[in-house]
Design an enzyme around this catalytic site. Structure first.
Site, PDB file in Angstrom:
ATOM      1  N   TYR A 177      48.933  41.662  40.564  1.00 28.45           N
ATOM      2  CA  TYR A 177      49.103  40.209  40.550  1.00 28.45           C
ATOM      3  C   TYR A 177      48.095  39.544  39.617  1.00 28.45           C
ATOM      4  O   TYR A 177      48.442  38.652  38.831  1.00 28.45           O
ATOM      5  CB  TYR A 177      48.936  39.698  41.980  1.00 28.45           C
ATOM      6  N   LYS A 181      49.096  37.398  36.324  1.00 31.24           N
ATOM      7  CA  LYS A 181      48.722  35.983  36.213  1.00 31.24           C
ATOM      8  C   LYS A 181      47.806  35.736  35.021  1.00 31.24           C
ATOM      9  O   LYS A 181      47.839  34.657  34.419  1.00 31.24           O
ATOM     10  CB  LYS A 181      48.053  35.525  37.512  1.00 31.24           C
TER      11      LYS A 181
END
Length: 309
Positions: A177, A181
């Protein structure tokens, strides 16, 4: 939520929001509608880990909320991490409303593991929905905006991408993640540079709010307050900035990253060159190591990774 009148900040604009069935996306869709926008509500209707969550459509429920308040919205249930899904998302806006002005890339899910336990499939799945799920809608929307600009029509388009504090600083147990991001931040910078000539502004937010993705991972921080107190982690706190960035009022703002939480907005300044040294010739390993240590002593200390001990 009452819908804005012809004087709303986004009156006359057509806005697409991905992952808008719940959480931040839902809050954004409702906030845009309240400012007079016509909204395409995209949501695949999957669980927190990206698996199918049944036939009930979260997107349709948000559309019903907007329509009940007097606004205009249409649901889109396609997978925006596929070429066909992203293309059909843009077509839905064009076929329904005849134009597209703002794209909010928000869809995502989690597959959290420590790196040594992180399966390749879980890495790929998170990269797919976050990075590919930002790139493809942006690609198809940008192609239409470029064609409009080349045809001599004025374009005042806006894209708001969704990064995270995990992308800015990293987050223990969220290597996939965090990497995705962080990649969104790079994509935002490039898109802003490439698309500015066509009248497209591209910015990113790093929000902190209570959503399905955060309320379990950061349960204590995301807990709702006592009744009557300011709910600092309500997703609705993030939406006003997104609406402004998605409106004509943000003219001239592009390539920026905003951290937004509760009532606080911060402009992030990103990677900047710090202390440096130039020998004018090749270093030896020992020399460059000694120099590197001196430079590090002069440099600012990086922010702590979320979850680090």
């Amino acid at each position: 939520m009452p819908v804005g009148t012809s004087g709303g900040l986004c009156a006359g604009r057509v806005v697409v929001v991905t992952g808008a069935g719940r959480g931040l996306g839902r809050a954004h869709a409702l906030a845009f509608a309240a400012e007079g926008a016509e909204v395409v509500v995209n949501d695949l209707g999957v669980g927190l880990d990206g698996t199918a969550a049944g036939a009930d459509s979260p997107a349709a429920r948000v559309v019903a909320e907007i329509e009940a308040a007097g606004g205009s919205a249409v649901a889109h249930g396609g997978d925006i991490a596929t070429t066909e899904g992203a293309a059909s998302l843009v077509r839905t806006a064009l076929d329904t409303y005849g134009r597209l002005d703002t794209l909010v890339n928000n869809a995502g899910f989690l597959r959290d593991r420590m790196l040594v336990n992180l399966d390749e499939d879980d890495w790929d799945a998170v990269m797919r929905v976050h990075l590919k799920g930002h790139f493809l809608p942006l690609k198809h929307a940008a192609a239409w905006w470029r064609a409009e600009a080349k045809a001599g029509r004025t374009v005042a388009a806006r894209v708001i991408n969704t990064s995270s504090g995990a992308g800015l600083l990293g987050s223990v147990g969220q290597g996939n993640y965090s990497a995705a991001k962080a990649g969104i931040l790079g994509l935002t910078s490039v898109a802003a540079a490439e698309m500015g000539r066509y009248g497209v502004q591209v910015n990113a937010i790093a929000p902190a709010a209570r959503t399905r993705m955060t309320e379990e991972t950061f349960a204590a921080t995301m807990a709702a307050p006592e009744e009557g107190a300011f709910d600092a982690m309500a997703p609705e706190n993030v939406s006003p900035l997104v609406v402004w960035l998605g409106s004509d009022a943000s003219d001239g703002v592009t390539g920026r990253v905003f951290e937004v939480e509760a009532g606080k907005v911060t402009v992030m300044e990103g990677w900047r060159r710090g202390p440096s040294a130039d020998k004018g010739a090749r270093w030896s390993p020992a020399e460059v190591g000694e120099t590197a240590l001196k430079l590090l002593a002069e440099a600012e200390v990086p922010g702590a990774v979320y979850g680090a001990g």
